[in-house]
Design an enzyme around this catalytic site. Structure first.
Site, PDB file in Angstrom:
ATOM      1  N   GLY B  48       0.809  -1.215   0.000  1.00  0.00           N
ATOM      2  CA  GLY B  48       0.000   0.000   0.000  1.00  0.00           C
ATOM      3  C   GLY B  48       0.842   1.265   0.000  1.00  0.00           C
ATOM      4  O   GLY B  48       0.315   2.360  -0.144  1.00  0.00           O
ATOM      5  N   GLN B  49       2.161   1.098   0.138  1.00  0.00           N
ATOM      6  CA  GLN B  49       3.022   2.284   0.175  1.00  0.00           C
ATOM      7  C   GLN B  49       3.165   2.922  -1.193  1.00  0.00           C
ATOM      8  O   GLN B  49       3.527   4.089  -1.299  1.00  0.00           O
ATOM      9  CB  GLN B  49       4.406   1.897   0.695  1.00  0.00           C
ATOM     10  CG  GLN B  49       4.405   1.291   2.092  1.00  0.00           C
ATOM     11  CD  GLN B  49       4.291  -0.222   2.071  1.00  0.00           C
ATOM     12  OE1 GLN B  49       3.844  -0.822   1.096  1.00  0.00           O
ATOM     13  NE2 GLN B  49       4.681  -0.847   3.165  1.00  0.00           N
ATOM     14  N   GLY B  50       2.948   2.131  -2.256  1.00  0.00           N
ATOM     15  CA  GLY B  50       2.997   2.693  -3.606  1.00  0.00           C
ATOM     16  C   GLY B  50       4.278   2.390  -4.356  1.00  0.00           C
ATOM     17  O   GLY B  50       4.531   2.978  -5.407  1.00  0.00           O
ATOM     18  N   SER B  89      11.696   2.919   5.617  1.00  0.00           N
ATOM     19  CA  SER B  89      11.564   4.040   4.668  1.00  0.00           C
ATOM     20  C   SER B  89      12.573   3.917   3.529  1.00  0.00           C
ATOM     21  O   SER B  89      13.149   4.900   3.067  1.00  0.00           O
ATOM     22  CB  SER B  89      11.732   5.385   5.397  1.00  0.00           C
ATOM     23  OG  SER B  89      10.778   5.493   6.416  1.00  0.00           O
ATOM     24  N   ARG B  90      12.807   2.675   3.045  1.00  0.00           N
ATOM     25  CA  ARG B  90      13.909   2.419   2.130  1.00  0.00           C
ATOM     26  C   ARG B  90      13.492   2.058   0.710  1.00  0.00           C
ATOM     27  O   ARG B  90      14.335   2.075  -0.182  1.00  0.00           O
ATOM     28  CB  ARG B  90      14.760   1.256   2.669  1.00  0.00           C
ATOM     29  CG  ARG B  90      14.004  -0.095   2.702  1.00  0.00           C
ATOM     30  CD  ARG B  90      14.846  -1.211   3.284  1.00  0.00           C
ATOM     31  NE  ARG B  90      15.891  -1.667   2.390  1.00  0.00           N
ATOM     32  CZ  ARG B  90      15.720  -2.576   1.417  1.00  0.00           C
ATOM     33  NH1 ARG B  90      14.533  -3.126   1.217  1.00  0.00           N
ATOM     34  NH2 ARG B  90      16.718  -2.927   0.649  1.00  0.00           N
ATOM     35  N   ALA B 284      15.134  11.340  -4.936  1.00  0.00           N
ATOM     36  CA  ALA B 284      14.099  11.010  -3.956  1.00  0.00           C
ATOM     37  C   ALA B 284      14.667  10.249  -2.762  1.00  0.00           C
ATOM     38  O   ALA B 284      15.669   9.566  -2.863  1.00  0.00           O
ATOM     39  CB  ALA B 284      13.010  10.160  -4.613  1.00  0.00           C
ATOM     40  N   GLU B 289       8.284   6.779   7.541  1.00  0.00           N
ATOM     41  CA  GLU B 289       8.399   6.910   8.990  1.00  0.00           C
ATOM     42  C   GLU B 289       8.636   8.365   9.409  1.00  0.00           C
ATOM     43  O   GLU B 289       8.079   8.808  10.419  1.00  0.00           O
ATOM     44  CB  GLU B 289       9.494   5.981   9.507  1.00  0.00           C
ATOM     45  CG  GLU B 289       9.052   4.518   9.446  1.00  0.00           C
ATOM     46  CD  GLU B 289      10.222   3.560   9.341  1.00  0.00           C
ATOM     47  OE1 GLU B 289      11.011   3.715   8.381  1.00  0.00           O
ATOM     48  OE2 GLU B 289      10.356   2.674  10.199  1.00  0.00           O
TER      49      GLU B 289
END
Lengths: 155, 336
Positions: B48-50, B89-90, B284, B289
């Protein structure tokens, strides 16, 4: 095992089930209508929301024996002529979906709201989906999508 | 007035990736078929993070393809190379580079063949949106699909892979000093709250979240992550309490472990800050987080601003806030 004829999404489905089985389990396991999700299975998360005679209900805490002779609408019943419902389009286009687990329940709660109140305020939208827990989106883009589907101004 | 309003700020920085010399690998295969369809086999799992969308966008941009012709096969152990978990967050930061490398090499192969087809140098060509152009020309000389078909006809390579190692050196074990992470995210949030001094109930009225994304590859998804992060922070600040009773969880259901609903999460205004990160794809970096961390301190600072009392245990439930107000009243330190 009892025999049930269930009116779902305008079709009649014939199935065997124990009377105490939840509507959700019958939908998912017997009829393979897996759009409705099982999140908590105790009526807290809202991901199993379906419409029963037009009103949103939690199918995980509803016994299948209570659904006889009533109209059930699940998320699979929303598209018309193969086209997704405007709520589904807006949820997809505006980022109202991340992991997607709450999505069918949110869409059904929103559909019920718009049937009753076609131009709801933001507060009315937030109240209508307050029983549908979403862990991903922070609700902002869901509310935006529902405002767009209703054709009301987006903040 | 039993209701008092306050504003609070929370700020943080956060390591992106795994850091501390832990394995931090991204990898992907890529292949273009005769019809121009490009398949990316990406090891990064999307919950779901994309990241699947980001992978498709990076591949399309680098290859020069139309995004509608990109097919992403994700996190399937029978077909995709390992890219580690989608955590820390990687995913965009690490897997984005692996996909960039794979796509860049594929682009090179295609341009090499196109140069042969049109008797020019590879460097004179560019591709975008599915077509090949002589640089600075307005009309295309071929479609990427035609070039891909040519590569296949000639028995050339129309596939590649990318592998990216984002692992860092560890900090000094004796002093714990060093640069633990490949990059860091920065974020600040502002919260406005209203505290009911009769009940201790705290309502968050608005959150403004400024998050350094490096470069927002997909702004809608970045906003979604920021808003979701703030909502989790609201839960951490006000509602979510895990109670263990002699090791037995007593908050093992959503009836007892409260997560924020649509009525609890306020408007979340997103300010995406873009400071190019040379180590990330197109500059990017991760934001997931970082978007969660500042919310709770911002809310607790806003409570302090409203009532002059520091709440130091989370969640700041009505019971805790009310008790703190009563104690301050008893000491004569609270002005109603």
């Amino acid at each position: 095992m009892e025999h049930y004829s269930l009116k779902i999404n305008g079709h009649v489905y014939e199935t065997g089930a124990e009377p105490f089985e939840s509507l959700l389990d019958v939908l998912r396991e017997k009829l393979r209508l897996t759009g409705s999700k099982k999140g908590c299975d105790e009526g807290e998360c809202g991901s199993c929301t379906v419409l029963l005679d037009g009103k949103p209900v939690l199918s995980c805490i509803l016994m299948v024996s209570d659904v006889r002779d009533r109209e059930v609408l699940t998320v699979e019943g929303l598209p018309q002529g193969g086209e997704p419902h405007p709520i589904q389009v807006e949820m997809t286009e505006r980022g109202g979906i991340q992991c997607g687990y709450c999505t069918p329940g949110i869409i059904m709660s929103a559909y019920a709201l718009l049937q009753e109140n076609p131009r709801p305020s933001e507060d009315e939208i937030r109240f209508a989906i307050a029983g549908n827990i979403c862990r991903c989106t922070g609700y902002s883009k869901i509310v935006e999508a529902l405002q767009a589907a209703a054709g009301t101004p987006i903040r | 007035m039993t209701k008092k309003r306050g504003l609070g700020v929370g700020s943080m920085f956060y390591g992106i990736g795994y850091g501390f010399n832990r394995a931090d690998i991204g990898s992907a295969y890529i292949e273009m078929a005769d019809d121009g369809t490009t398949t990316v086999y990406s090891g990064a799992c999307d919950m779901g993070q994309g990241i699947m969308t980001v992978v498709a966008q990076v591949a399309a941009e680098v290859v020069g393809a139309n995004i509608d012709t990109i097919r992403v096969v994700a996190a399937d152990t029978t077909s995709t190379p390992d890219a580690g978990p989608t955590s820390g967050s990687r995913a965009t930061f690490v897997q984005g580079i692996a996909v960039h490398e794979a796509a860049s090499d594929l682009h090179d192969q295609l341009m090499q063949t196109a140069a042969g087809m049109f008797e020019c140098e590879k460097d004179e060509l560019e591709a975008h949106n599915g077509d090949v152009y002589l640089k600075d020309a307005n009309s295309p000389i071929a479609s990427l699909a035609e070039v891909a078909a040519r590569v296949h006809l000639l028995g050339g390579r129309c596939a590649s892979w990318g592998w990216h190692d984002n692992s860092t050196a560890d900090v000094d074990p004796a002093t714990s000093q060093g640069d633990a992470y490949a990059s860091y995210g920065w974020a600040s949030q502002l919260a406005e709250v209203e505290v009911d001094t009769e009940t201790g109930h705290v309502k968050v009225l608005k959150i403004v979240s400024a998050t350094d994304a490096g470069k927002a590859i997909n702004p809608v998804a970045v906003e979604g992550q920021i808003q979701g992060g703030a909502a989790m922070g609201v839960g951490y600040a006000l509602y979510e309490q895990h109670i263990l009773d002699e090791g037995v969880p007593r908050t093992d259901s959503l009836a007892f472990y409260l997560v924020p609903t649509s009525m609890d999460v306020p408007e979340i205004q997103c300010e995406i800050v873009e400071v190019y990160d040379p180590k990330g794809p197109f500059g990017a970096k991760g934001i997931a987080e970082p978007a969660t961390v500042p919310t709770t301190p911002a809310i607790l600072n806003a409570i302090y601003d409203a009532i002059g009392i520091r709440i130091t245990d989370t969640p700041a439930t009505p019971e805790r806030v009310f008790q703190a107000i009563q104690e301050a009243r008893a000491r004569g330190e609270f002005k109603d």
